[in-house]
Design a protein around this motif. Structure first.
Motif, PDB file in Angstrom:
ATOM      1  N   SER A   1       0.832  -1.198   0.000  1.00  0.00           N
ATOM      2  CA  SER A   1       0.000   0.000   0.000  1.00  0.00           C
ATOM      3  C   SER A   1       0.865   1.245   0.000  1.00  0.00           C
ATOM      4  CB  SER A   1      -0.937   0.014   1.212  1.00  0.00           C
ATOM      5  OG  SER A   1      -0.199   0.138   2.413  1.00  0.00           O
ATOM      6  N   GLY A   2       0.330   2.272  -0.634  1.00  0.00           N
ATOM      7  CA  GLY A   2       1.004   3.566  -0.670  1.00  0.00           C
ATOM      8  C   GLY A   2      -0.010   4.672  -0.461  1.00  0.00           C
ATOM      9  N   THR A   3       0.349   5.672   0.339  1.00  0.00           N
ATOM     10  CA  THR A   3      -0.550   6.789   0.630  1.00  0.00           C
ATOM     11  C   THR A   3       0.184   8.101   0.405  1.00  0.00           C
ATOM     12  OG1 THR A   3      -1.676   5.481   2.323  1.00  0.00           O
ATOM     13  CG2 THR A   3      -2.021   7.857   2.367  1.00  0.00           C
ATOM     14  N   LYS A   4      -0.427   8.990  -0.386  1.00  0.00           N
ATOM     15  CA  LYS A   4       0.145  10.308  -0.647  1.00  0.00           C
ATOM     16  C   LYS A   4      -0.612  11.337   0.182  1.00  0.00           C
ATOM     17  CE  LYS A   4       1.596  13.355  -4.416  1.00  0.00           C
ATOM     18  NZ  LYS A   4       1.081  14.600  -3.838  1.00  0.00           N
ATOM     19  N   LYS A   5       0.082  11.912   1.162  1.00  0.00           N
ATOM     20  CA  LYS A   5      -0.490  12.939   2.018  1.00  0.00           C
ATOM     21  C   LYS A   5       0.201  14.255   1.722  1.00  0.00           C
ATOM     22  CE  LYS A   5      -1.694   9.811   5.782  1.00  0.00           C
ATOM     23  NZ  LYS A   5      -1.781   9.615   7.236  1.00  0.00           N
ATOM     24  N   GLY A   6      -0.437  15.077   0.890  1.00  0.00           N
ATOM     25  CA  GLY A   6       0.204  16.307   0.464  1.00  0.00           C
ATOM     26  C   GLY A   6       1.418  15.992  -0.382  1.00  0.00           C
ATOM     27  N   ASP A   7       2.594  16.432   0.076  1.00  0.00           N
ATOM     28  CA  ASP A   7       3.836  16.143  -0.649  1.00  0.00           C
ATOM     29  C   ASP A   7       4.560  14.934  -0.070  1.00  0.00           C
ATOM     30  OD1 ASP A   7       3.423  18.355  -2.281  1.00  0.00           O
ATOM     31  OD2 ASP A   7       4.433  19.720  -0.870  1.00  0.00           O
ATOM     32  N   ILE A   8       3.970  14.281   0.922  1.00  0.00           N
ATOM     33  CA  ILE A   8       4.612  13.144   1.574  1.00  0.00           C
ATOM     34  C   ILE A   8       4.009  11.844   1.064  1.00  0.00           C
ATOM     35  CG2 ILE A   8       5.110  12.038   3.781  1.00  0.00           C
ATOM     36  CD1 ILE A   8       4.854  14.759   5.113  1.00  0.00           C
ATOM     37  N   PHE A   9       4.862  10.886   0.746  1.00  0.00           N
ATOM     38  CA  PHE A   9       4.403   9.573   0.291  1.00  0.00           C
ATOM     39  C   PHE A   9       4.828   8.520   1.311  1.00  0.00           C
ATOM     40  CE2 PHE A   9       4.868   5.577  -2.061  1.00  0.00           C
ATOM     41  CZ  PHE A   9       3.608   5.481  -2.639  1.00  0.00           C
ATOM     42  N   ILE A  10       3.858   7.760   1.792  1.00  0.00           N
ATOM     43  CA  ILE A  10       4.112   6.715   2.793  1.00  0.00           C
ATOM     44  C   ILE A  10       3.714   5.375   2.198  1.00  0.00           C
ATOM     45  CG2 ILE A  10       3.580   5.891   5.120  1.00  0.00           C
ATOM     46  CD1 ILE A  10       2.757   8.754   5.818  1.00  0.00           C
ATOM     47  N   ALA A  11       4.589   4.395   2.328  1.00  0.00           N
ATOM     48  CA  ALA A  11       4.308   3.076   1.763  1.00  0.00           C
ATOM     49  C   ALA A  11       4.659   1.992   2.767  1.00  0.00           C
ATOM     50  CB  ALA A  11       5.104   2.860   0.470  1.00  0.00           C
ATOM     51  N   ASP A  12       4.018   0.845   2.641  1.00  0.00           N
ATOM     52  CA  ASP A  12       4.355  -0.312   3.473  1.00  0.00           C
ATOM     53  C   ASP A  12       3.995  -1.590   2.726  1.00  0.00           C
ATOM     54  OD1 ASP A  12       1.582  -1.272   4.250  1.00  0.00           O
ATOM     55  OD2 ASP A  12       1.502   0.738   5.103  1.00  0.00           O
ATOM     56  N   VAL A  13       4.642  -2.661   3.154  1.00  0.00           N
ATOM     57  CA  VAL A  13       4.389  -3.990   2.590  1.00  0.00           C
ATOM     58  C   VAL A  13       4.087  -4.933   3.745  1.00  0.00           C
ATOM     59  CG1 VAL A  13       5.312  -5.931   1.275  1.00  0.00           C
ATOM     60  CG2 VAL A  13       5.907  -3.589   0.616  1.00  0.00           C
ATOM     61  N   ASN A  14       2.944  -5.618   3.670  1.00  0.00           N
ATOM     62  CA  ASN A  14       2.540  -6.549   4.715  1.00  0.00           C
ATOM     63  C   ASN A  14       2.488  -7.967   4.151  1.00  0.00           C
ATOM     64  OD1 ASN A  14       1.134  -6.791   7.598  1.00  0.00           O
ATOM     65  ND2 ASN A  14       0.017  -8.108   6.197  1.00  0.00           N
ATOM     66  N   THR A  15       3.166  -8.876   4.820  1.00  0.00           N
ATOM     67  CA  THR A  15       3.171 -10.288   4.423  1.00  0.00           C
ATOM     68  C   THR A  15       2.458 -11.102   5.491  1.00  0.00           C
ATOM     69  OG1 THR A  15       5.290 -10.012   3.284  1.00  0.00           O
ATOM     70  CG2 THR A  15       4.607 -12.263   3.785  1.00  0.00           C
TER      71      THR A  15
END
Length: 276
Positions: free
Chosen positions: A44-58
């Motif tokens: 998953s990836g989330t763009k909050k304004g100019d910030i991009f946050i991503a994570d991978v869950n297994t």
């Protein structure tokens, strides 16, 4: 209806989901894949304004043991191990985050026809202990949720709740923030065939004498498309439309307008979840 009163977190959950779930002002993209061996990988990836946050869950499942391992863009590694029903009605959850050495905790849940209990203890020298318990039936339930910091000797949380449920109506009343906040919520199913429902929440703060009132509704335009809307007494109005364009794959568009800040324009959010 399900048997038993459930856990404390389920008090008022229907109304909260109707009023707040899936509303967002960010851009979110989620992809889930399944391997032949049963491993589930969710990126998953989330763009909050100019910030991009991503994570991978297994996620790995072996009989009644489920292991979730999540890595995010800040190099945090979060692991959760869930053992479902080592004994009838019992569930144990062990979780920890690296590099946070104080994040380790053990949770034990127990569900009975007339009770639901959850106890969490931090795995540190001076842990925070959380206990929540609900007694009653699937119609009327009374519960409490408290946290105790063994390092300071203080109760960091002390909440209580009451819930009433029948075939088409759910009402709840909770006392939060150590008695400073009173929360009343209401959820009513108008038409089960179209999933039409209305909900409301009133929050009163005793210390500030401020009331926050939120009302909302949802309706299915067709079996694959749902619309929701809400408004509160501060002048904020939100709406969303969610379409299941293939099984378990959802596309959601949401927007919010603040009547007190019309000059700032509306906020829009997009969410795309892909599952095979």
């Amino acid at each position: 209806m399900a048997k038993g009163p459930g856990l404390y977190t389920e008090i008022g959950k229907k109304a909260r989901d109707l009023l707040y779930k899936d509303y967002q002002s960010d851009h979110k993209f989620t992809v889930t894949t399944y391997s032949p061996t049963g491993v589930v990988i969710t990126s998953s990836g989330t763009k909050k304004g100019d910030i991009f946050i991503a994570d991978v869950n297994t996620q790995l499942k072996n009989k009644n043991i489920t292991t979730d391992i999540k890595v995010d863009t800040n190099s945090n590694l979060c692991t959760t191990i869930t053992v479902d029903e080592p004994a009838p009605g019992l569930k144990t959850i062990f979780s920890f985050k690296i590099p946070d050495q104080r994040s380790g905790k053990l949770e034990v849940q127990y569900l009975h026809d007339y009770a639901g209990i959850s106890t969490t203890i931090g795995l540190t020298a001076n842990p925070i202990i959380n206990f929540s318990g609900v007694v009653g039936t699937n119609v009327v339930a009374l519960g409490t949720d408290v946290s105790f910091d063994s390092k300071t000797g203080d109760f960091t949380k002390c909440n209580a709740g009451l819930s009433f449920t029948n075939s088409d109506l759910i009402a709840s009343l909770t006392l939060n923030d150590k008695g400073d906040s009173l929360n009343a919520s209401y959820y009513h199913t108008v038409n089960p065939l179209t999933k039409t429902a209305v909900g409301a929440e009133v929050i009163h703060s005793f210390s500030s004498s401020v009331n926050t009132i939120t009302i909302g509704t949802q309706h299915s335009l067709d079996p694959l498309t749902t619309v929701k809307a809400r408004v509160n007494n501060t002048g904020k109005a939100s709406a969303l439309i969610q379409h299941e364009w293939r099984p378990k794959s959802l596309f959601t568009i949401s927007g919010e307008v603040d009547a007190k800040s019309i000059d700032k324009g509306a906020k829009f959010g997009l969410a795309l979840a892909l599952k095979p």
